[in-house]
Design an enzyme around this catalytic site. Structure first.
Site, PDB file in Angstrom:
ATOM      1  CG  HIS A 193      -0.414   0.497   2.460  1.00 58.60           C
ATOM      2  ND1 HIS A 193      -1.134   1.233   3.368  1.00 58.60           N
ATOM      3  CD2 HIS A 193       0.830   0.383   2.993  1.00 58.60           C
ATOM      4  CE1 HIS A 193      -0.371   1.545   4.397  1.00 58.60           C
ATOM      5  NE2 HIS A 193       0.807   1.039   4.203  1.00 58.60           N
ATOM      6  CB  CYS A 248       2.843   4.475   5.371  1.00 59.74           C
ATOM      7  SG  CYS A 248       2.884   2.948   6.347  1.00 59.74           S
ATOM      8  CG  HIS A 261       5.367   0.586   2.263  1.00 62.31           C
ATOM      9  ND1 HIS A 261       4.681   1.702   1.855  1.00 62.31           N
ATOM     10  CD2 HIS A 261       4.801   0.223   3.437  1.00 62.31           C
ATOM     11  CE1 HIS A 261       3.769   2.002   2.747  1.00 62.31           C
ATOM     12  NE2 HIS A 261       3.799   1.121   3.716  1.00 62.31           N
ATOM     13  CG  HIS A 314       2.678  -2.811   6.355  1.00 63.27           C
ATOM     14  ND1 HIS A 314       3.629  -2.324   7.222  1.00 63.27           N
ATOM     15  CD2 HIS A 314       2.191  -1.738   5.690  1.00 63.27           C
ATOM     16  CE1 HIS A 314       3.704  -1.007   7.083  1.00 63.27           C
ATOM     17  NE2 HIS A 314       2.845  -0.619   6.152  1.00 63.27           N
ATOM     18  CG  ASP A 363      -2.048 -13.500   1.276  1.00 65.87           C
ATOM     19  OD1 ASP A 363      -1.224 -12.752   1.839  1.00 65.87           O
ATOM     20  OD2 ASP A 363      -1.840 -14.709   1.066  1.00 65.87           O
ATOM     21  CG  HIS A 364       1.188 -12.592  -1.573  1.00 63.13           C
ATOM     22  ND1 HIS A 364       0.825 -13.191  -0.394  1.00 63.13           N
ATOM     23  CD2 HIS A 364       2.520 -12.742  -1.677  1.00 63.13           C
ATOM     24  CE1 HIS A 364       1.901 -13.699   0.182  1.00 63.13           C
ATOM     25  NE2 HIS A 364       2.943 -13.435  -0.569  1.00 63.13           N
ATOM     26  CD  GLU A 396       0.429  -0.207   8.712  1.00 69.14           C
ATOM     27  OE1 GLU A 396      -0.299   0.174   7.801  1.00 69.14           O
ATOM     28  OE2 GLU A 396       1.066   0.579   9.450  1.00 69.14           O
TER      29      GLU A 396
HETATM   30 NI    NI Z   1       2.526   1.220   5.365  1.00 72.31          NI
END
Ligand code: NI
Length: 137
Positions: free
Chosen positions: A14, A33, A39, A41, A79-80, A126
């Site tokens: 995100h 972020c 990037h 998490h 997911d992914h 997160e």
């Molecule tokens: Ni982030």
């Protein structure tokens, strides 16, 4: 009333930034972020449901059914994936953990009720140091 919790994990990309803010202000508010090139998490999700214990089974509900709801409505979509680009229920929304918790609640509230119990909370980690918890209001 008994509360039971299913824990799941997912990994997603995100970015948090506002186009109407300068790069400097985005960096100040959103920190790492705000990285322009995305990037990721490794998120941890806890979903707690509540209800009375069924005397026939000793269960509030079968946690494998809760797991199946989470797989179908949430994990298969997140997911992914890129939270800002790939996820239908996050389109046009900020991919903060707070917003994600609220939107996950909206996706699973009815399917959880169909299992004969009710949704109590959606909690998301997160990073190792930050968690968000939503109770539906
Ligand atoms: Ni982030």
């Amino acid at each position: 009333m008994v509360y039971i919790t299913r824990k799941e994990t997912f990994s997603a990309a995100h970015k948090l930034s506002r186009q109407d803010w300068s790069d400097q202000k985005n960096q100040e508010v959103f920190g790492k972020c705000s990285n322009p090139n995305w990037h990721g998490h490794n998120y941890v999700l806890w979903v707690t449901v509540k209800g009375e214990v069924n005397p026939e089974t000793g269960f509030v509900t079968n946690l494998s059914d809760v797991s199946q709801v989470l797989k179908s409505y949430i994990l298969d979509k997140l997911d992914h994936k890129n939270l800002d680009m790939d996820v239908d229920f996050m389109k046009g929304r900020y991919s903060s953990t707070e917003v994600l918790a609220v939107e996950i609640w909206k996706q699973i509230e009815k399917p959880i009720m169909a299992l004969g119990c009710s949704l109590h909370s959606v909690k998301i980690q997160e990073t190792e140091k930050n968690t968000v918890e939503y109770f539906g209001s």
